[in-house]
Design an enzyme around this catalytic site. Sequence first.
Site, PDB file in Angstrom:
ATOM      1  N   MET A  10       1.001  -1.143  -0.144  1.00 45.76           N
ATOM      2  CA  MET A  10      -0.018   0.170  -0.066  1.00 45.76           C
ATOM      3  C   MET A  10       0.900   1.284  -0.006  1.00 45.76           C
ATOM      4  O   MET A  10       0.939   2.105   0.994  1.00 45.76           O
ATOM      5  CB  MET A  10      -0.910   0.024   1.143  1.00 45.76           C
ATOM      6  CG  MET A  10      -1.954  -1.279   1.497  1.00 45.76           C
ATOM      7  SD  MET A  10      -2.747  -1.677   2.989  1.00 45.76           S
ATOM      8  CE  MET A  10      -1.176  -2.293   3.872  1.00 45.76           C
ATOM      9  N   GLN A  52     -11.179   2.447  -0.089  1.00 49.25           N
ATOM     10  CA  GLN A  52     -11.141   3.796   0.506  1.00 49.25           C
ATOM     11  C   GLN A  52     -11.977   4.897  -0.362  1.00 49.25           C
ATOM     12  O   GLN A  52     -12.521   5.508   0.179  1.00 49.25           O
ATOM     13  CB  GLN A  52      -9.537   4.129   0.064  1.00 49.25           C
ATOM     14  CG  GLN A  52      -8.588   3.634   1.089  1.00 49.25           C
ATOM     15  CD  GLN A  52      -7.070   3.717   0.591  1.00 49.25           C
ATOM     16  OE1 GLN A  52      -6.812   4.458  -0.365  1.00 49.25           O
ATOM     17  NE2 GLN A  52      -6.040   3.519   1.541  1.00 49.25           N
ATOM     18  N   THR A  83       2.100   1.639   5.919  1.00 51.05           N
ATOM     19  CA  THR A  83       1.301   2.804   5.493  1.00 51.05           C
ATOM     20  C   THR A  83       0.639   3.705   6.622  1.00 51.05           C
ATOM     21  O   THR A  83       0.576   3.136   7.313  1.00 51.05           O
ATOM     22  CB  THR A  83       0.203   2.139   4.592  1.00 51.05           C
ATOM     23  OG1 THR A  83      -0.864   3.105   4.392  1.00 51.05           O
ATOM     24  CG2 THR A  83      -0.777   1.092   5.264  1.00 51.05           C
ATOM     25  N   ASN A  84       0.503   4.830   6.254  1.00 48.06           N
ATOM     26  CA  ASN A  84       0.011   5.685   7.082  1.00 48.06           C
ATOM     27  C   ASN A  84      -1.452   5.746   7.302  1.00 48.06           C
ATOM     28  O   ASN A  84      -2.130   5.475   8.179  1.00 48.06           O
ATOM     29  CB  ASN A  84       0.589   7.239   6.944  1.00 48.06           C
ATOM     30  CG  ASN A  84       1.765   7.427   7.367  1.00 48.06           C
ATOM     31  OD1 ASN A  84       1.899   7.770   8.409  1.00 48.06           O
ATOM     32  ND2 ASN A  84       2.802   7.263   6.538  1.00 48.06           N
ATOM     33  N   CYS A 197       2.865  10.011   4.408  1.00 51.21           N
ATOM     34  CA  CYS A 197       2.349   9.019   3.584  1.00 51.21           C
ATOM     35  C   CYS A 197       3.599   8.418   3.183  1.00 51.21           C
ATOM     36  O   CYS A 197       4.700   9.087   3.095  1.00 51.21           O
ATOM     37  CB  CYS A 197       1.679   9.616   2.592  1.00 51.21           C
ATOM     38  SG  CYS A 197       1.413   8.396   1.310  1.00 51.21           S
ATOM     39  N   GLU A 199       4.887   7.040   0.641  1.00 50.62           N
ATOM     40  CA  GLU A 199       5.605   7.156  -0.550  1.00 50.62           C
ATOM     41  C   GLU A 199       6.121   8.517  -0.596  1.00 50.62           C
ATOM     42  O   GLU A 199       6.899   8.951  -1.548  1.00 50.62           O
ATOM     43  CB  GLU A 199       4.480   7.130  -1.814  1.00 50.62           C
ATOM     44  CG  GLU A 199       3.774   5.708  -2.102  1.00 50.62           C
ATOM     45  CD  GLU A 199       3.222   5.224  -1.028  1.00 50.62           C
ATOM     46  OE1 GLU A 199       2.936   4.000  -1.099  1.00 50.62           O
ATOM     47  OE2 GLU A 199       2.268   5.870  -0.302  1.00 50.62           O
TER      48      GLU A 199
END
Length: 230
Positions: A10, A52, A83-84, A197, A199
């Site tokens: 994710m 989501q 993942t956050n 996040c 990423e």
Amino acid sequence: MKTIGLIGGMSWESSAEYYRLINQGMKARLGAHNNAKSLMVTVNFQEIEEMQRAGHWDAAGNLLATASRQLEAGGADFIVLCTNTMHKMAAAIDDAVTIPLLHIADATGAAIQRAGIKRVALLGTGFTMEQDFYKGRLKEKFGLDVMIPDEADRRRVHTIIYDELCHGRIRESDRKEYQRIIAGFQASGAEGVILGCTEIMLLIKAGDVSLPIFDTTQLHCDAAIEMALN
């Protein structure tokens, strides 16, 4: 050494960073040929993203609960959710297993406290910035004043994450957008910025902005190493 149970996918781009950072960090701590003992269950991000978008959070929580049970059955001693945003469903993981979840906001909040910072900006997905599961935890557990961008900039930050970073695309124009938003936070009194996040660390590095950055991916990995060794 405890066995780390990772829930990845994710996106897989940031999950790969988790694997790299945890193993590099363990080798740096222990030397020789040491690496972390770990298991990873990788979910399909397409399924998560659709849940989501549709607001089907309970279904997403059930998916993460299943992954958690797989990790516990495989011998993991604790869980790291890579993942956050999906920490919104942390309770679903806690309810599904007997092993602990290492919460990413706790690793981040502790690092900000150690830095002596009180007012911090938060960048992440729209869910993370706008909902209370993340910034509320930072306020309640660590006494932080958490700032978020205005609505237009929240949309821009969110879109860059999903449309570019989750596909592994790193564009200079997107870096400049994030730099602009972070500079605005600094002008408004922020003492640091959370890359909230997993990423964002692919796009923004410490040298890209003048504010101290709190890279949640690195901080979560550091906390996982500590937990595995203690």
